[in-house]
Design a protein around this motif. Structure first.
Motif, PDB file in Angstrom:
ATOM      1  N   TYR A 182       0.826  -1.211   0.000  1.00 41.67           N
ATOM      2  CA  TYR A 182       0.000   0.000   0.000  1.00 41.67           C
ATOM      3  C   TYR A 182       0.860   1.260   0.000  1.00 41.67           C
ATOM      4  O   TYR A 182       0.633   2.170  -0.778  1.00 41.67           O
ATOM      5  CB  TYR A 182      -0.952   0.008   1.204  1.00 41.67           C
ATOM      6  N   LEU A 183       1.845   1.318   0.908  1.00 41.03           N
ATOM      7  CA  LEU A 183       2.682   2.510   1.027  1.00 41.03           C
ATOM      8  C   LEU A 183       3.799   2.552  -0.009  1.00 41.03           C
ATOM      9  O   LEU A 183       4.376   3.606  -0.258  1.00 41.03           O
ATOM     10  CB  LEU A 183       3.295   2.583   2.432  1.00 41.03           C
ATOM     11  N   GLY A 184       4.126   1.399  -0.571  1.00 37.28           N
ATOM     12  CA  GLY A 184       5.203   1.334  -1.546  1.00 37.28           C
ATOM     13  C   GLY A 184       6.582   1.510  -0.944  1.00 37.28           C
ATOM     14  O   GLY A 184       7.486   2.015  -1.601  1.00 37.28           O
ATOM     15  N   LYS A 185       6.717   1.099   0.320  1.00 38.85           N
ATOM     16  CA  LYS A 185       8.016   1.218   0.986  1.00 38.85           C
ATOM     17  C   LYS A 185       8.084   0.239   2.153  1.00 38.85           C
ATOM     18  O   LYS A 185       7.069  -0.345   2.546  1.00 38.85           O
ATOM     19  CB  LYS A 185       8.236   2.641   1.493  1.00 38.85           C
ATOM     20  N   GLU A 186       9.279   0.080   2.703  1.00 47.86           N
ATOM     21  CA  GLU A 186       9.440  -0.774   3.876  1.00 47.86           C
ATOM     22  C   GLU A 186       8.909  -0.030   5.095  1.00 47.86           C
ATOM     23  O   GLU A 186       9.191   1.158   5.280  1.00 47.86           O
ATOM     24  CB  GLU A 186      10.920  -1.130   4.070  1.00 47.86           C
ATOM     25  N   ALA A 187       8.119  -0.723   5.893  1.00 49.49           N
ATOM     26  CA  ALA A 187       7.514  -0.114   7.078  1.00 49.49           C
ATOM     27  C   ALA A 187       7.262  -1.201   8.120  1.00 49.49           C
ATOM     28  O   ALA A 187       7.327  -2.392   7.827  1.00 49.49           O
ATOM     29  CB  ALA A 187       6.205   0.574   6.705  1.00 49.49           C
ATOM     30  N   GLU A 188       6.954  -0.771   9.332  1.00 45.06           N
ATOM     31  CA  GLU A 188       6.714  -1.708  10.426  1.00 45.06           C
ATOM     32  C   GLU A 188       5.459  -2.526  10.166  1.00 45.06           C
ATOM     33  O   GLU A 188       4.397  -1.986   9.851  1.00 45.06           O
ATOM     34  CB  GLU A 188       6.575  -0.950  11.742  1.00 45.06           C
ATOM     35  N   GLY A 189       5.599  -3.847  10.294  1.00 46.35           N
ATOM     36  CA  GLY A 189       4.474  -4.758  10.090  1.00 46.35           C
ATOM     37  C   GLY A 189       3.765  -5.080  11.394  1.00 46.35           C
ATOM     38  O   GLY A 189       4.265  -4.785  12.482  1.00 46.35           O
ATOM     39  N   ALA A 190       2.633  -5.701  11.282  1.00 45.07           N
ATOM     40  CA  ALA A 190       1.843  -6.116  12.447  1.00 45.07           C
ATOM     41  C   ALA A 190       2.600  -7.182  13.233  1.00 45.07           C
ATOM     42  O   ALA A 190       3.425  -7.917  12.689  1.00 45.07           O
ATOM     43  CB  ALA A 190       0.494  -6.646  12.002  1.00 45.07           C
ATOM     44  N   ASP A 191       2.309  -7.269  14.504  1.00 45.91           N
ATOM     45  CA  ASP A 191       2.946  -8.250  15.385  1.00 45.91           C
ATOM     46  C   ASP A 191       2.358  -9.645  15.208  1.00 45.91           C
ATOM     47  O   ASP A 191       2.987 -10.632  15.562  1.00 45.91           O
ATOM     48  CB  ASP A 191       2.803  -7.816  16.849  1.00 45.91           C
ATOM     49  N   TYR A 192       1.139  -9.714  14.676  1.00 38.52           N
ATOM     50  CA  TYR A 192       0.457 -10.994  14.475  1.00 38.52           C
ATOM     51  C   TYR A 192      -0.543 -10.828  13.334  1.00 38.52           C
ATOM     52  O   TYR A 192      -0.850  -9.710  12.922  1.00 38.52           O
ATOM     53  CB  TYR A 192      -0.247 -11.464  15.751  1.00 38.52           C
ATOM     54  N   GLN A 193      -1.059 -11.927  12.839  1.00 43.72           N
ATOM     55  CA  GLN A 193      -2.012 -11.904  11.730  1.00 43.72           C
ATOM     56  C   GLN A 193      -3.327 -11.301  12.207  1.00 43.72           C
ATOM     57  O   GLN A 193      -3.955 -11.809  13.132  1.00 43.72           O
ATOM     58  CB  GLN A 193      -2.219 -13.326  11.203  1.00 43.72           C
ATOM     59  N   LEU A 194      -3.750 -10.220  11.563  1.00 48.26           N
ATOM     60  CA  LEU A 194      -4.919  -9.453  11.999  1.00 48.26           C
ATOM     61  C   LEU A 194      -6.231  -9.898  11.368  1.00 48.26           C
ATOM     62  O   LEU A 194      -7.297  -9.474  11.798  1.00 48.26           O
ATOM     63  CB  LEU A 194      -4.697  -7.964  11.681  1.00 48.26           C
ATOM     64  N   TYR A 195      -6.148 -10.711  10.333  1.00 52.91           N
ATOM     65  CA  TYR A 195      -7.340 -11.144   9.599  1.00 52.91           C
ATOM     66  C   TYR A 195      -7.176 -12.632   9.315  1.00 52.91           C
ATOM     67  O   TYR A 195      -6.066 -13.085   9.041  1.00 52.91           O
ATOM     68  CB  TYR A 195      -7.451 -10.331   8.296  1.00 52.91           C
ATOM     69  N   PRO A 196      -8.244 -13.400   9.331  1.00 51.07           N
ATOM     70  CA  PRO A 196      -8.113 -14.854   9.165  1.00 51.07           C
ATOM     71  C   PRO A 196      -7.836 -15.290   7.721  1.00 51.07           C
ATOM     72  O   PRO A 196      -8.044 -14.539   6.778  1.00 51.07           O
ATOM     73  CB  PRO A 196      -9.478 -15.376   9.639  1.00 51.07           C
ATOM     74  N   GLY A 197      -7.391 -16.512   7.581  1.00 52.82           N
ATOM     75  CA  GLY A 197      -7.280 -17.168   6.285  1.00 52.82           C
ATOM     76  C   GLY A 197      -6.107 -16.715   5.433  1.00 52.82           C
ATOM     77  O   GLY A 197      -5.183 -16.040   5.896  1.00 52.82           O
ATOM     78  N   ASP A 198      -6.183 -17.102   4.170  1.00 55.03           N
ATOM     79  CA  ASP A 198      -5.121 -16.777   3.217  1.00 55.03           C
ATOM     80  C   ASP A 198      -4.985 -15.266   3.015  1.00 55.03           C
ATOM     81  O   ASP A 198      -3.875 -14.753   2.903  1.00 55.03           O
ATOM     82  CB  ASP A 198      -5.389 -17.450   1.870  1.00 55.03           C
TER      83      ASP A 198
END
Length: 90
Positions: free
Chosen positions: A9-25
């Motif tokens: 979305y941002l088109g750059k490296e950024a901090e990711g979530a600590d865990y999966q926020l949405y289920p499934g693939d």
């Protein structure tokens, strides 16, 4: 140390979530490719959609529509709007 992702979305490296926020693939794809910042932007957009369109999260059709909008917003850069909606002024 923060987990970094190459945010689509941002088109750059950024901090990711600590865990999966949405289920499934889709949730795994979001976890691997979407930053915390981009997820926060989606949450604001999602809240607006739910409120303005009066979506019922118990209705599978409404949930499917919201998920489609989420994918378009996060991965395709589509600006999701509601006709007639004016954001609150600060």
């Amino acid at each position: 140390m923060a987990r970094m992702v190459n945010c689509v979305y941002l088109g750059k490296e950024a901090e990711g979530a600590d865990y999966q926020l949405y289920p499934g693939d889709l949730g795994l794809r979001i976890f691997q490719n979407i930053s915390k910042e981009a997820w926060g932007l989606w949450q604001k957009k999602q809240t607006m959609l739910i409120n303005e369109l009066k979506l019922n999260m118990m209705d599978m059709e409404h949930r499917t529509m919201l998920e489609k909008n989420m994918e378009e917003f996060l991965f395709e850069g589509k600006d999701i709007t509601v006709e007639g909606y004016t954001p609150p002024s600060k």
